[in-house]
Design a protein around this motif. Structure first.
Motif, PDB file in Angstrom:
ATOM      1  N   UNK A 174       0.816  -1.219   0.000  1.00 19.23           N
ATOM      2  CA  UNK A 174       0.000   0.000   0.000  1.00 19.23           C
ATOM      3  C   UNK A 174       0.847   1.264   0.000  1.00 19.23           C
ATOM      4  N   UNK A 175       1.986   1.224   0.679  1.00 14.48           N
ATOM      5  CA  UNK A 175       2.837   2.410   0.781  1.00 14.48           C
ATOM      6  C   UNK A 175       3.481   2.790  -0.546  1.00 14.48           C
ATOM      7  N   UNK A 176       3.368   1.930  -1.560  1.00 12.29           N
ATOM      8  CA  UNK A 176       3.951   2.225  -2.868  1.00 12.29           C
ATOM      9  C   UNK A 176       3.035   3.085  -3.737  1.00 12.29           C
ATOM     10  N   UNK A 177       1.895   3.530  -3.206  1.00 12.15           N
ATOM     11  CA  UNK A 177       0.923   4.315  -3.976  1.00 12.15           C
ATOM     12  C   UNK A 177       0.688   5.670  -3.307  1.00 12.15           C
ATOM     13  N   UNK A 178       0.361   6.663  -4.111  1.00 15.95           N
ATOM     14  CA  UNK A 178       0.066   7.995  -3.593  1.00 15.95           C
ATOM     15  C   UNK A 178      -1.053   8.625  -4.415  1.00 15.95           C
ATOM     16  N   UNK A 179      -1.962   9.296  -3.748  1.00 10.68           N
ATOM     17  CA  UNK A 179      -3.053  10.019  -4.400  1.00 10.68           C
ATOM     18  C   UNK A 179      -2.467  11.230  -5.126  1.00 10.68           C
ATOM     19  N   UNK A 180      -2.600  11.262  -6.435  1.00  9.31           N
ATOM     20  CA  UNK A 180      -1.990  12.332  -7.215  1.00  9.31           C
ATOM     21  C   UNK A 180      -2.580  13.693  -6.864  1.00  9.31           C
ATOM     22  N   UNK A 181      -3.811  13.723  -6.373  1.00  9.26           N
ATOM     23  CA  UNK A 181      -4.429  15.014  -6.059  1.00  9.26           C
ATOM     24  C   UNK A 181      -3.836  15.646  -4.809  1.00  9.26           C
ATOM     25  N   UNK A 345      -4.123  15.066 -16.890  1.00  6.62           N
ATOM     26  CA  UNK A 345      -4.714  16.214 -16.229  1.00  6.62           C
ATOM     27  C   UNK A 345      -3.926  16.693 -15.030  1.00  6.62           C
ATOM     28  N   UNK A 346      -2.896  15.919 -14.634  1.00  9.56           N
ATOM     29  CA  UNK A 346      -2.103  16.282 -13.453  1.00  9.56           C
ATOM     30  C   UNK A 346      -0.603  16.158 -13.746  1.00  9.56           C
ATOM     31  N   UNK A 347      -0.207  16.313 -14.986  1.00  6.13           N
ATOM     32  CA  UNK A 347       1.180  16.029 -15.350  1.00  6.13           C
ATOM     33  C   UNK A 347       2.148  17.151 -15.000  1.00  6.13           C
ATOM     34  N   UNK A 348       1.660  18.171 -14.311  1.00  5.95           N
ATOM     35  CA  UNK A 348       2.583  19.156 -13.758  1.00  5.95           C
ATOM     36  C   UNK A 348       3.091  18.689 -12.390  1.00  5.95           C
ATOM     37  N   UNK A 349       2.715  17.487 -11.990  1.00  4.02           N
ATOM     38  CA  UNK A 349       3.211  16.873 -10.748  1.00  4.02           C
ATOM     39  C   UNK A 349       3.619  15.443 -11.073  1.00  4.02           C
ATOM     40  N   UNK A 350       4.830  15.102 -10.745  1.00  2.00           N
ATOM     41  CA  UNK A 350       5.403  13.814 -11.101  1.00  2.00           C
ATOM     42  C   UNK A 350       5.882  13.089  -9.840  1.00  2.00           C
ATOM     43  N   UNK A 351       5.641  11.780  -9.791  1.00  2.00           N
ATOM     44  CA  UNK A 351       6.067  10.932  -8.681  1.00  2.00           C
ATOM     45  C   UNK A 351       7.228  10.057  -9.129  1.00  2.00           C
ATOM     46  N   UNK A 352       8.261   9.973  -8.307  1.00  2.00           N
ATOM     47  CA  UNK A 352       9.434   9.170  -8.648  1.00  2.00           C
ATOM     48  C   UNK A 352       9.441   7.815  -7.955  1.00  2.00           C
ATOM     49  N   UNK A 353       8.883   7.738  -6.750  1.00  2.00           N
ATOM     50  CA  UNK A 353       8.955   6.493  -5.990  1.00  2.00           C
ATOM     51  C   UNK A 353       7.582   6.024  -5.524  1.00  2.00           C
TER      52      UNK A 353
END
Length: 641
Positions: A174-181, A345-353
């Protein structure tokens, strides 16, 4: 009363820890478990004579195989190690060290026969165990002076009998996921200079609809079957496998609309961990190495070659090989990691991990920005990295390097955000294939590219980019931030348009993004690109060709069915103490209004009422017995008084 109370307690406990059909514990938080950490040898070998390359590549592949075998043994021995910590050293780490020492000796001998013998390789033989909840880049050595076996015991104690998530038993969690919003915008672009190159060239090569997969890696492990230990999607060149020569690649068919592009583009497949048995379920690189579940076909793939904000670009040399990202970044650390995850719609924010949890109507996006500086001499290097480099923050190349077109791969998937609270039972987890010991961590995402453009088409690409135009057979397929006519299906919602700076940037030192090109568009190809080659190739073991598996793309459920994340109505505007953003606002017409409280994590569906009642009826019966006992006790006391 005693019987009823016991029945209630036992049934509630059993329901709370109930396992799904694959045997995984259905809880949101999964305990940590150990994985094998060994120093990466390949990245240290920066000077390998050409005559020694074949032997060295073979031994490096052997080192990977040894780690895979040790990790599988570790999984099988977790309970025993908990009871006897010394088993970790005796049965796993010590034998692994001996095998690695022999391979490292052969590597040193191969290099020494052709040049200077490398020193210090023996120091890379020893391996340790690390907890799966350690972030990439944290120390992998035993903590507080503990021996490897003591560290193993601690990890095994935490995870014995629990597994660490995922259908394959080795992640994700579960910790490998993050709400993009809840992520703040983090994409920046460097300022452009008058002498920069602002054009773009796009190639259209499909989405691998014909199902061309294998677990080879012709760049890192040429001549070695299953050298990647995980499956790759391939588009473009149709003859890429471990045994493909330069001539094979040059003479191959291509899925690209412009037949002058026979380049090969590949990346780890994305899977839904939904219990589906793919044809690789019992094959190396697939299910036997923890890569289980349904392979997802991308909804859209864009291949864009961009310019440099500080200078003109030069032509890529034919057969140039580039790897971006690190398939072993979870244990190697983030030095070469270049993963980038987001949502349309949210590609101005990027997740690396983290994998993104996208709201309803938004698709998962993985983006690879490749190195854009070349040393001017070599098409490859011993560690497959030093012949190319990322540009500096202002877009300039290091001394001795020259700017080349930067490949940006953008891959879009129509997958729902998983239901984390029930371990993905309601909506399945998704994750990329990985080496088994890398635990399907999102930071291990990576992409590979071999340039097999015709020289004339490469010249055309460079001329287009340097003159500030938009060209190529895929020019009309670009994402909203790069195209004058965005695809409506690529937008999360009318209230969430991509920002003008939404071009994904994943490497802090490589942030070159050209300005919006002029309206002029040049297309070198017919308007109707040829269909992708049919999946008629046989298995690599039979003919030496790539293995082919076909898999239909899963249908995206409606927003009301999954109920995983409520759709946001505006950009995050506030920031919590931990740095994550919260959303607020009224829902558009026709949509259910969201809660007025800030939503900081996705909401999961854990099953319907009928399912819950079926699971808890023994507890209900126990409750009746308990109540009856109280009544009987009260009446007995009343009568006696």
């Amino acid at each position: 009363m005693l019987g009823g109370g016991t029945l209630v307690a036992v049934n509630v406990y059993a329901s709370a820890t109930e396992s799904d059909q694959s045997g995984q514990t259905a809880t949101a938080q999964v305990l940590s478990a150990p994985t094998v950490y060994c120093p990466d040898v390949g990245s240290r070998l920066t000077d390998v004579p050409d005559a020694a390359r074949e032997d060295v590549d073979g031994e490096l592949a052997q080192l990977d195989q040894q780690i895979v075998a040790a990790y599988q043994q570790l999984k099988e021995s977790a309970a025993a190690i908990q009871q006897n910590p010394g088993l970790a050293d005796q049965t796993i780490l010590d034998p692994l060290k001996e095998k690695r020492s022999e391979s490292l000796q052969r590597i040193a001998d191969a290099i020494g026969r052709e040049g200077d013998r490398p020193q210090g390789l023996d120091d890379l033989a020893a391996c340790t165990l690390r907890s799966s909840d350690q972030g990439a880049g944290q120390s992998a050595s035993p903590q507080d002076g503990a021996t490897p076996s003591q560290s193993a015991s601690a990890s095994a104690s935490a995870s014995a009998g629990a597994g660490i998530g995922g259908q394959g038993g080795n992640g994700p969690v579960a910790a490998d996921y993050a709400d993009i919003t809840t992520v703040q915008p983090n994409v920046t672009t460097p300022a452009e200079r008058p002498d920069g190159s602002t054009g773009t060239f796009a190639s259209s090569c499909g989405v691998n609809a014909n199902g061309l997969f294998n677990s080879d890696n012709v760049i890192v492990a040429p001549g070695v079957s299953n050298g990647a230990h995980h499956f790759h999607d391939y588009i473009g060149n149709q003859s890429n496998n471990a045994f493909a020569s330069d001539d094979d690649l040059a003479n191959a068919d291509t899925s690209c609309a412009d037949q002058g592009d026979k380049s090969t583009y590949y990346w780890p497949v994305l899977r839904l961990q939904n219990g589906k048995q793919e044809r690789d379920a019992d094959k190396p690189g697939g299910g036997t190495e923890g890569n289980a579940g349904q392979i997802v076909t991308a909804k859209k793939v864009t291949l864009t070659f961009e310019g440099n904000p500080t200078s003109k670009v030069t032509e890529m040399p034919r057969l140039l090989r580039i790897i971006t990202g690190d398939a072993k970044a979870f244990v190697n650390g983030p030095a070469n990691a270049n993963a980038s995850w987001s949502c349309t719609g949210f590609e101005d924010r990027q997740l690396k991990d983290k994998y993104p949890l996208c709201p309803s109507g938004s698709d998962v996006v993985r983006t690879f920005r490749f190195q854009s500086c070349w040393d001017g001499r070599n098409i490859d290097s011993a560690n497959h990295r030093t012949h190319v480099a990322f540009a500096a923050a202002d877009g300039s190349c290091p001394a001795g390097f020259q700017a080349i077109p930067q490949l940006v791969q953008r891959i879009v998937y129509d997958v729902d955000a998983p239901s984390l609270q029930d371990g993905g039972r309601t909506v399945p987890l998704f994750a990329v294939d990985s080496f088994p010991e890398q635990l399907h961590k999102p930071v291990t995402d990576h992409g590979d590219f071999i340039n097999v453009f015709d020289e004339s088409l490469m010249r055309k690409m460079v001329g287009c980019i340097n003159s500030g135009r938009t060209c190529g057979a895929g020019a009309d397929e670009q994402p909203p931030s790069q195209s004058a006519d965005p695809d409506p299906s690529e937008s999360a919602s009318p209230e969430n348009p991509p920002s003008e700076s939404a071009s994904p940037v994943t490497e802090p030192s490589d942030t070159a993004t050209p300005a919006d090109p002029p309206a002029e568009t040049e297309s070198a190809q017919p308007s109707e690109p040829p269909a992708e080659p049919s999946a008629t190739k046989t298995a690599a073991g039979d003919t030496g060709l790539p293995q082919v598996y076909t898999s239909a793309s899963p249908k995206k459920s409606s927003g009301t069915g999954g109920g995983v994340i409520s759709r946001p109505t505006e950009r995050p505007a506030t920031e919590t103490p931990t740095g994550t953003a919260t959303t607020a606002g009224a829902a558009p017409a026709g949509q259910e209004a969201p809660s007025t409280a800030p939503q900081t994590e996705p909401q999961a569906v854990q099953g319907d009422l009928a399912e819950t009642g079926a699971h808890l009826w023994p507890a209900l019966f126990g409750g009746v017995l308990l109540a009856a006992g109280f009544v009987l006790l009260w009446r007995t006391r009343w009568r006696s008084s």
